[in-house]
Write a protein that holds these residues in place. Structure first.
Motif, short mmCIF file in Angstrom:
data_model
loop_
_atom_site.label_atom_id
_atom_site.label_comp_id
_atom_site.label_asym_id
_atom_site.label_seq_id
_atom_site.Cartn_x
_atom_site.Cartn_y
_atom_site.Cartn_z
N ASP A 235 10.27 -1.53 -5.41
CA ASP A 235 10.79 -1.72 -4.06
C ASP A 235 9.84 -2.62 -3.26
N PRO A 236 10.29 -3.80 -2.82
CA PRO A 236 9.41 -4.67 -2.02
C PRO A 236 8.86 -3.99 -0.78
N ASP A 237 9.68 -3.22 -0.10
CA ASP A 237 9.21 -2.51 1.10
C ASP A 237 8.08 -1.54 0.75
N GLU A 238 8.25 -0.80 -0.35
CA GLU A 238 7.22 0.16 -0.75
C GLU A 238 5.94 -0.57 -1.15
N ALA A 239 6.07 -1.70 -1.80
CA ALA A 239 4.89 -2.47 -2.22
C ALA A 239 4.05 -2.86 -1.00
N VAL A 240 4.72 -3.38 0.02
CA VAL A 240 3.99 -3.82 1.22
C VAL A 240 3.49 -2.62 2.00
N GLU A 241 4.29 -1.56 2.09
CA GLU A 241 3.86 -0.34 2.80
C GLU A 241 2.60 0.24 2.17
N HIS A 242 2.54 0.21 0.83
CA HIS A 242 1.35 0.74 0.15
C HIS A 242 0.13 -0.08 0.51
N VAL A 243 0.28 -1.40 0.53
CA VAL A 243 -0.85 -2.26 0.91
C VAL A 243 -1.31 -1.94 2.32
N VAL A 244 -0.36 -1.79 3.24
CA VAL A 244 -0.70 -1.53 4.64
C VAL A 244 -1.36 -0.16 4.79
N GLU A 245 -0.72 0.89 4.22
CA GLU A 245 -1.21 2.26 4.41
C GLU A 245 -2.51 2.50 3.66
N LYS A 246 -2.57 2.08 2.39
CA LYS A 246 -3.79 2.25 1.62
C LYS A 246 -4.93 1.43 2.22
N GLY A 247 -4.59 0.25 2.70
CA GLY A 247 -5.60 -0.58 3.33
C GLY A 247 -6.19 0.07 4.57
#
Length: 271
Positions: A235-247
């Motif tokens: 999921d593209p949304d999940e990929a970016v959300e993970h980067v944002v949240e984990k970051g």
């Protein structure tokens, strides 16, 4: 490249700042000459000058990228056709990253790289392409609005890591594997500050992770917690959300560690 592995003609062969086409393209790259094992000792006299060129690539790269702000490096195949679903997903990922406040860094080539750059550019963001001298024409894709061409792979790879707050890796070949495992190794060995790393495409990366979880882990080649370094999604949304949240989590941890170190230093100074 085409499906049969034959290099496709691009918009120009880059050799540092020089553009070459057709018969002007050299038969070997700068990296090949650097790594060649000559029988004579002439290289002793030429390699010190080569170091100056290497130094200039780092200086130019640092200067061009120092002010791009938060960025994410997106890796993937140069062979992916624009009609393939992976191309569409990479384009969406590029757009979502810009909307989340990131610049997008790719290798600047066609395929997945072009798609991510396209998504970033059309979203009004900074679309970075780090090109490389190759033994066939490729050129930086037209969706890059900040491009740098490198002669040496190791200088280019330093830029991918130094200026990225995260990595999203789409399906690709040996070059993508190299970039993926270098990033994981740098985090695992703590040579760099930890950052989020996403594998996009469970059907593509699932077999690799199964092998890592069994053959590699079972032999004790890695630790179980090393697997936590990789997040897999379709999921593209999940990929970016993970980067944002984990970051954000990692940034908080770094700030807490810095505050603790400062307190310990202050206590030691006052003792």
């Amino acid at each position: 490249m085409s499906d049969d592995g034959v290099p496709q003609r691009g918009r120009g062969y880059r050799k540092g700042p020089v553009l070459l086409r057709g018969s002007q393209i050299p038969l070997e790259t700068t990296d090949q000459r650097l790594l060649a094992k000559g029988e004579r000792a002439d290289w002793v006299h030429s390699d010190p000058w080569r170091v100056m060129r290497i130094q200039s690539e780092f200086v130019e790269g640092f200067g061009a990228l120092a002010e791009i702000g938060p960025a994410v490096s997106v890796f993937g195949s140069a062979r992916t056709d624009p009609a393939h679903p992976d191309y569409t997903r990479a384009e969406e990922i590029g757009r979502l990253l810009v909307e989340a406040g990131y610049a997008v860094i790719t290798g600047g080539g066609p395929g997945i790289m072009e798609a991510a750059n396209k998504g970033a550019r059309t979203a009004g963001g900074v679309s970075v392409g780090l090109g490389i001298e190759l033994p066939f024409e490729q050129g930086v894709n037209e969706h890059v609005n900040l491009g740098i061409n490198f002669r040496y792979f190791f200088a280019r790879k330093t830029m991918f890591v130094k200026y990225a707050q995260g990595f999203i890796v789409l399906p690709g070949g040996f070059g993508t594997f190299d970039e993926l495992f270098e990033a994981v190794t740098l985090v695992q060995t703590r040579k760099v500050t930890s950052f989020p790393l996403v594998l996009f495409g469970a059907d593509y990366w699932g077999g690799l992770l199964d092998w890592v979880r069994t053959a590699v882990l079972d032999r004790g080649m890695i630790s179980a917690h090393d697997l936590d370094l990789l997040h897999i999604t379709d999921d593209p949304d999940e990929a970016v959300e993970h980067v944002v949240e984990k970051g954000a989590v990692l940034a908080d941890e770094r700030r807490a560690q810095a505050a603790l170190a400062a307190d310990e230093k202050a206590s030691a100074d006052s003792a």
